[in-house]
Write a protein that holds these residues in place. Structure first.
Motif, short mmCIF file in Angstrom:
data_model
loop_
_atom_site.label_atom_id
_atom_site.label_comp_id
_atom_site.label_asym_id
_atom_site.label_seq_id
_atom_site.Cartn_x
_atom_site.Cartn_y
_atom_site.Cartn_z
N HIS A 1 -12.28 -4.48 -6.04
CA HIS A 1 -11.71 -3.44 -5.24
C HIS A 1 -12.90 -3.21 -4.08
N PRO A 2 -13.13 -4.28 -3.33
CA PRO A 2 -14.30 -4.00 -2.42
C PRO A 2 -14.08 -2.95 -1.56
N THR A 3 -12.93 -2.72 -0.87
CA THR A 3 -12.56 -1.57 -0.04
C THR A 3 -11.06 -1.22 -0.65
N ASP A 4 -10.63 -0.03 0.03
CA ASP A 4 -9.39 0.50 -0.50
C ASP A 4 -8.08 -0.05 0.07
N GLN A 5 -8.25 -1.08 1.07
CA GLN A 5 -7.37 -1.95 1.53
C GLN A 5 -7.33 -3.20 1.14
N ILE A 6 -8.44 -3.79 0.74
CA ILE A 6 -8.23 -5.32 0.32
C ILE A 6 -8.77 -5.24 -1.04
N GLY B 1 -16.83 5.39 -0.54
CA GLY B 1 -15.80 6.12 -1.10
C GLY B 1 -16.41 6.95 -2.35
N LEU B 2 -17.58 7.61 -2.10
CA LEU B 2 -18.26 8.52 -3.18
C LEU B 2 -17.16 9.58 -3.67
N ASN B 3 -16.51 10.12 -2.46
CA ASN B 3 -15.64 11.48 -2.59
C ASN B 3 -14.12 11.06 -2.95
N GLN B 4 -13.81 9.96 -2.78
CA GLN B 4 -12.56 9.48 -3.23
C GLN B 4 -12.03 9.43 -4.52
N LYS B 5 -11.23 9.86 -4.84
CA LYS B 5 -10.78 9.63 -6.37
C LYS B 5 -9.75 8.53 -6.49
N ASN C 1 -3.42 -3.28 0.60
CA ASN C 1 -2.81 -2.04 0.24
C ASN C 1 -2.37 -1.24 1.58
N TRP C 2 -1.06 -1.13 1.75
CA TRP C 2 -0.72 -0.66 2.98
C TRP C 2 -0.30 0.91 2.89
N ILE C 3 0.94 1.36 3.13
CA ILE C 3 1.21 3.05 3.12
C ILE C 3 2.25 3.22 1.93
N TRP C 4 2.46 4.46 1.46
CA TRP C 4 3.44 4.69 0.82
C TRP C 4 3.52 3.97 -0.59
N ASN C 5 2.27 3.74 -1.20
CA ASN C 5 1.82 2.89 -2.37
C ASN C 5 2.48 1.80 -2.40
#
Length: 219
Positions: A121-126, A37-41, A173-177
C-alpha cells in the motif's frame, strides 16, 4: 529465465520496495514527528467481493482466448499501514477456441482457486500485489460448433488437473469502498507428452471489488 526464477525476482523487487517505503516513513517520523498518512486509520481486516473478467489462453499456438466472467471473495489482513496479506477464493473459468475437424471447438474449464498475495500500500489509492494461487479443477467440457448444431462432451478425469501459478496485480481504490484491479496471471501443471490438451495458461484479468466488511480501524 525459468518460471520459478522470475517469481522470486519479482518477489524480491517488491519486498525491497516495501522496505524502502517503510524506512522512508520511519525517517520522517524520527526527523519531523510526522509521516505519510500518520493520522489516518486503517482496518486490520477487510472482506471484499466482486466480479472478475478473464481473458486467459493456453500456452499452445493453436488456441485463441475467449472472455469469461468469474467472481472473487478475498479477506485481507493488514500487517502494517503499508503491507497486507490476502487470501480467499476465486471462481475463474477458462475458455478458449481452436480448429477441430473443419469446425470450431471450445474447451470450457471451471476452476476454484485459492490465492495468497502480499499486498503493498504505497498510497491510499494505489495497491500492488504479488502472490501465488492454487486452482482446483472440477469440470471441463468440449463444445463443438457445427453448421446447424452444437455437441458437448465432458472430459475424462485426469486430462485436466489442478494447477498452481503466479499473479501480479495493480489496484486503484476509488470511492464508496469500491476498487478496480488488473491482473496478469500464469498457471501451469505438467501434462503427458502425447496429450493434445495442456494445463498451462496465462492472460489478463480485470474486475472490481466492494468492501463488504471492515474491522474497527486501529492504525
Amino acid at each position: 529465465m525459468s518460471f520459478k526464477q522470475f517469481y522470486w525476482l519479482i518477489f524480491g523487487l517488491l519486498f525491497g520496495l516495501q522496505l524502502n517505503w517503510a524506512q522512508g516513513g520511519d525517517l520522517l517520523i524520527q526527523q519531523y514527528s510526522k509521516g505519510p498518512g500518520l493520522n489516518q486509520k486503517h482496518s486490520k481486516w477487510i472482506l471484499e467481493v466482486g466480479p472478475e473478467v478473464s481473458r486467459l489462453n493456453t500456452t499452445l499456438e493453436t488456441t485463441s482466448p475467449t472472455i469469461t466472467i468469474g467472481a472473487i471473495a478475498h479477506l485481507e489482513y493488514r500487517l502494517s499501514k503499508t503491507t497486507g496479506l490476502v487470501s480467499g477464493i476465486n471462481y475463474s473459468p477458462l475458455k478458449y477456441s481452436y480448429v477441430w475437424a473443419d469446425s470450431i471447438a471450445f474447451d470450457a474449464l471451471k476452476f476454484v482457486g485459492i490465492p495468497i498475495y502480499l499486498r503493498m500500500h504505497p498510497t491510499d489509492q494505489i495497491n500492488i500485489s504479488l502472490g501465488g494461487h492454487y486452482n482446483y479443477f472440477f469440470k471441463g467440457e468440449q463444445i463443438i460448433k457445427w453448421e446447424d448444431s452444437n455437441s458437448k462432451k465432458i472430459y475424462d478425469k485426469g486430462i485436466f488437473r489442478n494447477t498452481y501459478g503466479l499473479t501480479i496485480q495493480v489496484r486503484y481504490n476509488w470511492i464508496w469502498n469500491l476498487s478496480f484491479f488488473a491482473n496478469y496471471r500464469w498457471a501451469k501443471r505438467s501434462s503427458p507428452l502425447l496429450q493434445r490438451q495442456t494445463n498451462n495458461s496465462s492472460g489478463l484479468q480485470v474486475g472490481c471489488v466492494y468492501s463488504l466488511w471492515r474491522s474497527k480501524k486501529k492504525y
